[in-house]
Design a protein around this motif. Sequence first.
Motif, PDB file in Angstrom:
ATOM      1  N   ALA A  44      11.845  -1.265   1.515  1.00 32.32           N
ATOM      2  CA  ALA A  44      11.178  -0.323   0.613  1.00 32.32           C
ATOM      3  C   ALA A  44       9.682  -0.626   0.539  1.00 32.32           C
ATOM      4  O   ALA A  44       8.855   0.288   0.567  1.00 32.32           O
ATOM      5  N   LYS A  45       9.348  -1.906   0.462  1.00 31.20           N
ATOM      6  CA  LYS A  45       7.929  -2.282   0.407  1.00 31.20           C
ATOM      7  C   LYS A  45       7.216  -1.849   1.684  1.00 31.20           C
ATOM      8  O   LYS A  45       6.114  -1.298   1.632  1.00 31.20           O
ATOM      9  N   ALA A  46       7.859  -2.064   2.821  1.00 36.76           N
ATOM     10  CA  ALA A  46       7.253  -1.663   4.096  1.00 36.76           C
ATOM     11  C   ALA A  46       7.029  -0.159   4.149  1.00 36.76           C
ATOM     12  O   ALA A  46       5.976   0.312   4.605  1.00 36.76           O
ATOM     13  N   THR A  47       7.990   0.593   3.662  1.00 32.54           N
ATOM     14  CA  THR A  47       7.860   2.059   3.645  1.00 32.54           C
ATOM     15  C   THR A  47       6.687   2.478   2.752  1.00 32.54           C
ATOM     16  O   THR A  47       5.880   3.331   3.134  1.00 32.54           O
ATOM     17  N   LEU A  48       6.593   1.883   1.573  1.00 31.69           N
ATOM     18  CA  LEU A  48       5.489   2.201   0.650  1.00 31.69           C
ATOM     19  C   LEU A  48       4.135   1.824   1.262  1.00 31.69           C
ATOM     20  O   LEU A  48       3.162   2.578   1.147  1.00 31.69           O
ATOM     21  N   GLU A  49       4.081   0.676   1.903  1.00 29.68           N
ATOM     22  CA  GLU A  49       2.823   0.249   2.535  1.00 29.68           C
ATOM     23  C   GLU A  49       2.429   1.192   3.668  1.00 29.68           C
ATOM     24  O   GLU A  49       1.247   1.544   3.813  1.00 29.68           O
ATOM     25  N   GLN A  50       3.405   1.626   4.449  1.00 35.12           N
ATOM     26  CA  GLN A  50       3.121   2.565   5.545  1.00 35.12           C
ATOM     27  C   GLN A  50       2.602   3.889   4.998  1.00 35.12           C
ATOM     28  O   GLN A  50       1.654   4.468   5.532  1.00 35.12           O
ATOM     29  N   ALA A  51       3.208   4.358   3.941  1.00 36.31           N
ATOM     30  CA  ALA A  51       2.768   5.622   3.341  1.00 36.31           C
ATOM     31  C   ALA A  51       1.364   5.484   2.777  1.00 36.31           C
ATOM     32  O   ALA A  51       0.528   6.376   2.958  1.00 36.31           O
ATOM     33  N   ALA A  52       1.087   4.382   2.112  1.00 39.56           N
ATOM     34  CA  ALA A  52      -0.257   4.143   1.576  1.00 39.56           C
ATOM     35  C   ALA A  52      -1.267   4.092   2.707  1.00 39.56           C
ATOM     36  O   ALA A  52      -2.344   4.701   2.630  1.00 39.56           O
ATOM     37  N   HIS A  53      -0.916   3.374   3.770  1.00 37.04           N
ATOM     38  CA  HIS A  53      -1.820   3.270   4.932  1.00 37.04           C
ATOM     39  C   HIS A  53      -2.066   4.645   5.559  1.00 37.04           C
ATOM     40  O   HIS A  53      -3.196   4.965   5.937  1.00 37.04           O
ATOM     41  N   ALA A  54      -1.017   5.458   5.635  1.00 36.24           N
ATOM     42  CA  ALA A  54      -1.156   6.800   6.224  1.00 36.24           C
ATOM     43  C   ALA A  54      -2.146   7.646   5.432  1.00 36.24           C
ATOM     44  O   ALA A  54      -2.819   8.515   5.995  1.00 36.24           O
ATOM     45  N   LEU A  55      -2.245   7.393   4.135  1.00 35.26           N
ATOM     46  CA  LEU A  55      -3.188   8.134   3.293  1.00 35.26           C
ATOM     47  C   LEU A  55      -4.534   7.428   3.166  1.00 35.26           C
ATOM     48  O   LEU A  55      -5.434   7.916   2.494  1.00 35.26           O
ATOM     49  N   GLY A  56      -4.631   6.266   3.770  1.00 31.63           N
ATOM     50  CA  GLY A  56      -5.891   5.534   3.707  1.00 31.63           C
ATOM     51  C   GLY A  56      -6.181   4.953   2.334  1.00 31.63           C
ATOM     52  O   GLY A  56      -7.333   4.909   1.907  1.00 31.63           O
ATOM     53  N   THR A  57      -5.150   4.522   1.653  1.00 29.02           N
ATOM     54  CA  THR A  57      -5.324   3.980   0.313  1.00 29.02           C
ATOM     55  C   THR A  57      -4.563   2.660   0.189  1.00 29.02           C
ATOM     56  O   THR A  57      -3.848   2.258   1.103  1.00 29.02           O
ATOM     57  N   THR A  58      -4.714   2.017  -0.926  1.00 28.38           N
ATOM     58  CA  THR A  58      -4.001   0.769  -1.164  1.00 28.38           C
ATOM     59  C   THR A  58      -2.595   1.056  -1.664  1.00 28.38           C
ATOM     60  O   THR A  58      -2.306   2.161  -2.151  1.00 28.38           O
ATOM     61  N   LEU A  59      -1.752   0.039  -1.567  1.00 24.61           N
ATOM     62  CA  LEU A  59      -0.388   0.183  -2.077  1.00 24.61           C
ATOM     63  C   LEU A  59      -0.409   0.451  -3.574  1.00 24.61           C
ATOM     64  O   LEU A  59       0.307   1.331  -4.066  1.00 24.61           O
ATOM     65  N   SER A  60      -1.248  -0.261  -4.304  1.00 25.03           N
ATOM     66  CA  SER A  60      -1.344  -0.053  -5.758  1.00 25.03           C
ATOM     67  C   SER A  60      -1.774   1.372  -6.087  1.00 25.03           C
ATOM     68  O   SER A  60      -1.177   2.038  -6.937  1.00 25.03           O
ATOM     69  N   ALA A  61      -2.822   1.842  -5.415  1.00 26.97           N
ATOM     70  CA  ALA A  61      -3.318   3.202  -5.674  1.00 26.97           C
ATOM     71  C   ALA A  61      -2.264   4.237  -5.312  1.00 26.97           C
ATOM     72  O   ALA A  61      -2.052   5.213  -6.035  1.00 26.97           O
ATOM     73  N   PHE A  62      -1.576   4.025  -4.199  1.00 32.89           N
ATOM     74  CA  PHE A  62      -0.535   4.951  -3.775  1.00 32.89           C
ATOM     75  C   PHE A  62       0.582   5.031  -4.820  1.00 32.89           C
ATOM     76  O   PHE A  62       1.007   6.119  -5.214  1.00 32.89           O
ATOM     77  N   MET A  63       1.024   3.877  -5.277  1.00 35.14           N
ATOM     78  CA  MET A  63       2.112   3.861  -6.250  1.00 35.14           C
ATOM     79  C   MET A  63       1.688   4.494  -7.566  1.00 35.14           C
ATOM     80  O   MET A  63       2.459   5.232  -8.180  1.00 35.14           O
ATOM     81  N   LEU A  64       0.477   4.229  -8.009  1.00 39.81           N
ATOM     82  CA  LEU A  64       0.001   4.859  -9.244  1.00 39.81           C
ATOM     83  C   LEU A  64      -0.152   6.363  -9.074  1.00 39.81           C
ATOM     84  O   LEU A  64       0.240   7.137  -9.946  1.00 39.81           O
ATOM     85  N   ASP A  65      -0.725   6.775  -7.944  1.00 35.93           N
ATOM     86  CA  ASP A  65      -0.912   8.209  -7.704  1.00 35.93           C
ATOM     87  C   ASP A  65       0.418   8.956  -7.670  1.00 35.93           C
ATOM     88  O   ASP A  65       0.499  10.107  -8.100  1.00 35.93           O
ATOM     89  N   CYS A  66       1.455   8.305  -7.171  1.00 40.64           N
ATOM     90  CA  CYS A  66       2.773   8.948  -7.107  1.00 40.64           C
ATOM     91  C   CYS A  66       3.527   8.878  -8.427  1.00 40.64           C
ATOM     92  O   CYS A  66       4.251   9.805  -8.782  1.00 40.64           O
TER      93      CYS A  66
END
Length: 95
Positions: A16-38
Amino acid sequence: MTAKDARVDIKTTKAAKATLEQAAHALGTTLSAFMLDCSMPKAREVLAKANLIRLTRNENERFIAALQNPPKANEKLKQLFKKHTVKPPRHNEKT
């Protein structure tokens, strides 16, 4: 920008962490920012629904009728209003 002064930690699987990190990377953002934005829009939606009062048609009609034709205040209600009414300060008093 608001200072970030709080932390949220979660436990998850490596996959799950790897999936979240990949998604964050795909958007050019950090994992923290991605999780908060979602998660923030969902949190606001949940809170909005939790604070929503749902009425049946009959309950709605009774509620509107009570607002449009409130019962006369009895003595007990009048005393409560006297006890809990906030009086504005006079001009010569300090607030």
